[in-house]
Design a protein around this motif. Structure first.
Motif, PDB file in Angstrom:
ATOM      1  N   UNK A   1      45.473  33.908  50.414  1.00  0.00           N
ATOM      2  CA  UNK A   1      45.133  35.138  51.128  1.00  0.00           C
ATOM      3  C   UNK A   1      43.778  35.074  51.823  1.00  0.00           C
ATOM      4  N   UNK A   2      42.995  34.034  51.490  1.00  0.00           N
ATOM      5  CA  UNK A   2      41.649  33.886  52.038  1.00  0.00           C
ATOM      6  C   UNK A   2      40.765  35.085  51.706  1.00  0.00           C
ATOM      7  N   UNK A   3      40.918  35.556  50.487  1.00  0.00           N
ATOM      8  CA  UNK A   3      40.123  36.674  49.982  1.00  0.00           C
ATOM      9  C   UNK A   3      40.307  36.743  48.475  1.00  0.00           C
TER      10      UNK A   3
ATOM     11  N   UNK B   1      45.173  32.561  39.954  1.00  0.00           N
ATOM     12  CA  UNK B   1      44.182  33.356  40.680  1.00  0.00           C
ATOM     13  C   UNK B   1      43.639  32.581  41.876  1.00  0.00           C
ATOM     14  N   UNK B   2      43.268  31.327  41.645  1.00  0.00           N
ATOM     15  CA  UNK B   2      42.675  30.512  42.705  1.00  0.00           C
ATOM     16  C   UNK B   2      43.666  30.256  43.831  1.00  0.00           C
ATOM     17  N   UNK B   3      44.910  29.945  43.489  1.00  0.00           N
ATOM     18  CA  UNK B   3      45.930  29.720  44.527  1.00  0.00           C
ATOM     19  C   UNK B   3      46.116  30.977  45.384  1.00  0.00           C
ATOM     20  N   UNK B   4      46.185  32.120  44.731  1.00  0.00           N
ATOM     21  CA  UNK B   4      46.361  33.379  45.454  1.00  0.00           C
ATOM     22  C   UNK B   4      45.157  33.654  46.357  1.00  0.00           C
ATOM     23  N   UNK B   5      43.947  33.416  45.859  1.00  0.00           N
ATOM     24  CA  UNK B   5      42.744  33.632  46.660  1.00  0.00           C
ATOM     25  C   UNK B   5      42.750  32.724  47.885  1.00  0.00           C
TER      26      UNK B   5
END
Length: 91
Positions: A43-45, A36-40
């Motif tokens: 994507x910067x969101x 989750x954190x890597x994806x956030x």
């Protein structure tokens, strides 16, 4: 790469449900939170849509109709027999 500990407080039942889901997906809670954190960060969101649970117009109309029925039950027909109700509905 150095690592650090992160402490998260959450409802016990929610944690149990999340652990079961992640287990079925082949993940640990830690792996899921890192994903989750890597994806956030990538994507910067927040990587999913967050919104309030706002009912649509049809649901609002249904809620209002129920409120009217509760306020004045004599104005609406009721049924004690399902067969009678279905017969009338299928006319």
């Amino acid at each position: 790469m150095a690592t650090t500990n992160v402490t998260i407080r959450m409802d016990e039942e929610l944690k149990k449900q999340a652990e079961e889901l992640f287990y079925d997906l082949g993940l640990t809670m830690t792996t899921a939170f890192i994903a989750f954190t890597r994806q956030a960060v990538r994507e910067q969101r927040i990587p999913f849509n967050i919104s309030r649970n706002v009912p649509n117009a049809e649901t609002i109309a249904a809620i209002q109709e129920v409120e009217k029925m509760k306020a004045d039950p004599q104005a609406y027909k009721g049924y004690d027999d399902v067969d009678e109700m279905m017969k009338e509905l299928l006319k």
